[in-house]
Design an enzyme around this catalytic site. Sequence first.
Site, PDB file in Angstrom:
ATOM      1  N   ASN A  15       0.873  -1.170   0.000  1.00 58.48           N
ATOM      2  CA  ASN A  15       0.000   0.000   0.000  1.00 58.48           C
ATOM      3  C   ASN A  15       0.914   1.225   0.000  1.00 58.48           C
ATOM      4  OD1 ASN A  15      -1.871   1.967   0.440  1.00 58.48           O
ATOM      5  ND2 ASN A  15      -2.810   1.008   2.253  1.00 58.48           N
ATOM      6  N   ARG A 106      -2.500  -2.130  -3.601  1.00 62.32           N
ATOM      7  CA  ARG A 106      -3.658  -1.254  -3.536  1.00 62.32           C
ATOM      8  C   ARG A 106      -3.487  -0.206  -4.632  1.00 62.32           C
ATOM      9  NH1 ARG A 106      -5.829   2.183   1.529  1.00 62.32           N
ATOM     10  NH2 ARG A 106      -7.763   2.820   0.540  1.00 62.32           N
ATOM     11  N   HIS A 194     -12.665   3.830  -1.640  1.00 67.12           N
ATOM     12  CA  HIS A 194     -12.681   3.013  -0.410  1.00 67.12           C
ATOM     13  C   HIS A 194     -13.384   1.680  -0.629  1.00 67.12           C
ATOM     14  CE1 HIS A 194     -12.211   7.021   1.866  1.00 67.12           C
ATOM     15  NE2 HIS A 194     -11.069   6.390   1.925  1.00 67.12           N
ATOM     16  N   ARG A 254      -8.754  16.896   3.115  1.00 67.37           N
ATOM     17  CA  ARG A 254      -9.473  17.096   1.852  1.00 67.37           C
ATOM     18  C   ARG A 254     -10.816  17.769   2.111  1.00 67.37           C
ATOM     19  NH1 ARG A 254      -9.160  11.117  -0.322  1.00 67.37           N
ATOM     20  NH2 ARG A 254      -7.640  10.663   1.304  1.00 67.37           N
ATOM     21  N   GLU A 392      -8.545  -3.459   4.821  1.00 66.70           N
ATOM     22  CA  GLU A 392      -8.380  -3.343   3.369  1.00 66.70           C
ATOM     23  C   GLU A 392      -7.258  -4.263   2.873  1.00 66.70           C
ATOM     24  OE1 GLU A 392      -8.273   0.733   4.486  1.00 66.70           O
ATOM     25  OE2 GLU A 392      -9.295   1.305   2.643  1.00 66.70           O
TER      26      GLU A 392
END
Length: 414
Positions: A15, A106, A194, A254, A392
Site C-alpha cells: 500500500n 492497492r 474506499h 481534503r 483493506e
Amino acid sequence: MSTPHPANRVILVVNAGSSSVKVSVYAVPDSAHDNVDIQPTLAAHGQIEGIGVAPRLMARMADGRVVADERFPVEQISDHDAAFRLIRLTLSVGLRDTPPVAIGHRVVHGGADFADAVRIDDEVIAKLEALVPLAPLHQPHNLTAIRAVRAAVPELLQVACFDTAFHAGHDPLAQLMALPYEYYERGVRRYGFHGLSYAYIARRLHQVAPDLLEGRVVVAHLGNGASLCAMRAGKSVDSTMGLTALDGMPMGTRCGSVDPGAILWLAAQGMDADAIQNMLYGQSGLKGISGVSSDMRALLASNDQRAKLAVDFYAFRAAQEIGKLAVTLGGLDALVFTAGIGANSPEVRARICAHLTGLFGVALDDAANNENCQRVSQDASGVPVLVLPTDEEGMIALSTARILRECGRLGPCP
Ligand code: AMP
C-alpha cells in the site's frame, strides 16, 4: 498469529501512499488452492513513513514481536523504491526469507475499465497511467511500487486491487454529474472509492449479521480519507465520492463537496491549478477549518473554538450524506461505522447519530458505544448501528490469492 510455516505460500500486500509505503506479509494455507474463500493469514507488517522528510521504519511480526523501529537520514530513504526494498529486507529476516509468490497492490483508481482485481501486465499499467490525473496524490505512488517490483523480479505475479472496483455497475443516476453528456461518455463520472474497505465490510456483515446485509445499509468509512457507501443486498449502489477522492464529506485535509463556483473564484483570484489542487487535497477539511490539526483525536482534545466547529461540521456533513444515501436506497435498515474515526471514536459516532434521531429514530446505547462494541444501538433504535473495524489489506490478500489460484499458481506445496 505466528510466523508462517516455510511450506506456506507467502503473498505481499503493498500500500504505497504519498509519503509512506506499507507492506504486509500474508501466509496462504495449502488448502486455499481448492477454496477461493480461505482468508490468508497476516504474518508480518512493515512500514516506512515520512519518505523524503523524516523516514521511520517500523516492522513487527503478527504476534507483536517488533523486528525494527528505526529512523533514517532522509537521503538514505529518499524515494518509494528505497523504502520498499528496505521493508522487504527487514521482513525477510523475520520470515526467514520465504520468497513471495505474488504481490497484491492497492491501486486507488481503476476508472471505468476495472470492475475487479486484475493481474498486472503492460496493458494494465498503461491504463492505470492514464488515470493519474484523477488521483494525483495516490496513483503515481501505486505505479512506482508496481514498476519497482517489475524491474527487480519481472516473473513475479502482481495483482492490482482497486478502491473503485466495488462500486462498478452503479446506475447512471448515481454516476452522472450534470455537465454536458459528452464528458460522461469520456469517463467524467462518479466512481466512488474506499471500495476495498466496503468489500471487506460486506464480508464481515455476511458473517456477523447476514439478515442486515440483505437489506439497505449505509457504511461510513471515516478515516483520514472519508466516504460513505450505500449497499443493497451487499452490493454498492451509491457512494459519496465521485470522479476523484475529493467529493462527499470533509476529511482530514481534503475538502469534500464544495460549490464549484468557489474553485472558479479562487482561479479568478490568480491561484493556479497546482495551488488549488494543493489546497483542496492538503489544506482543507478538518485541518483547514480548525487551523489546529487534521487528526480527529487532536481536535477532540482541543478547547479551540475552530477545532470544535470543525468536528461539529464533520458530524453534520456525515449525517447529511447518510440521509442522501438513504434516499438512493429508499430507506435504511442498518448503519455501519468503520476506519480510524468510525471504529474508534464514540464521541464522533454519537454526534453523527444525534442528527439522525429525528429522521430515522436512531438511538445509541451509550455504554456499548463507549466501548466500541459491535452493536452500539439500543434494541429499540429505529436503525441498528454497528461498529466493524475494516481490513483493506486483508481484502487485497484475499483477491491476490484468488487470482493466483485462477492462474494455476496456487497448487499444493511440492
Ligand atoms: P485511518 O486513516 O483509518 O487510519 O484513520 C485516521 C483517523 O482516525 C485520524 O483522524 C485519527 O485521529 C482517528 N482516530 C484514530 N483513533 C481514534 C480515536 N480513538 N478517537 C478519535 N479518532 C481516532
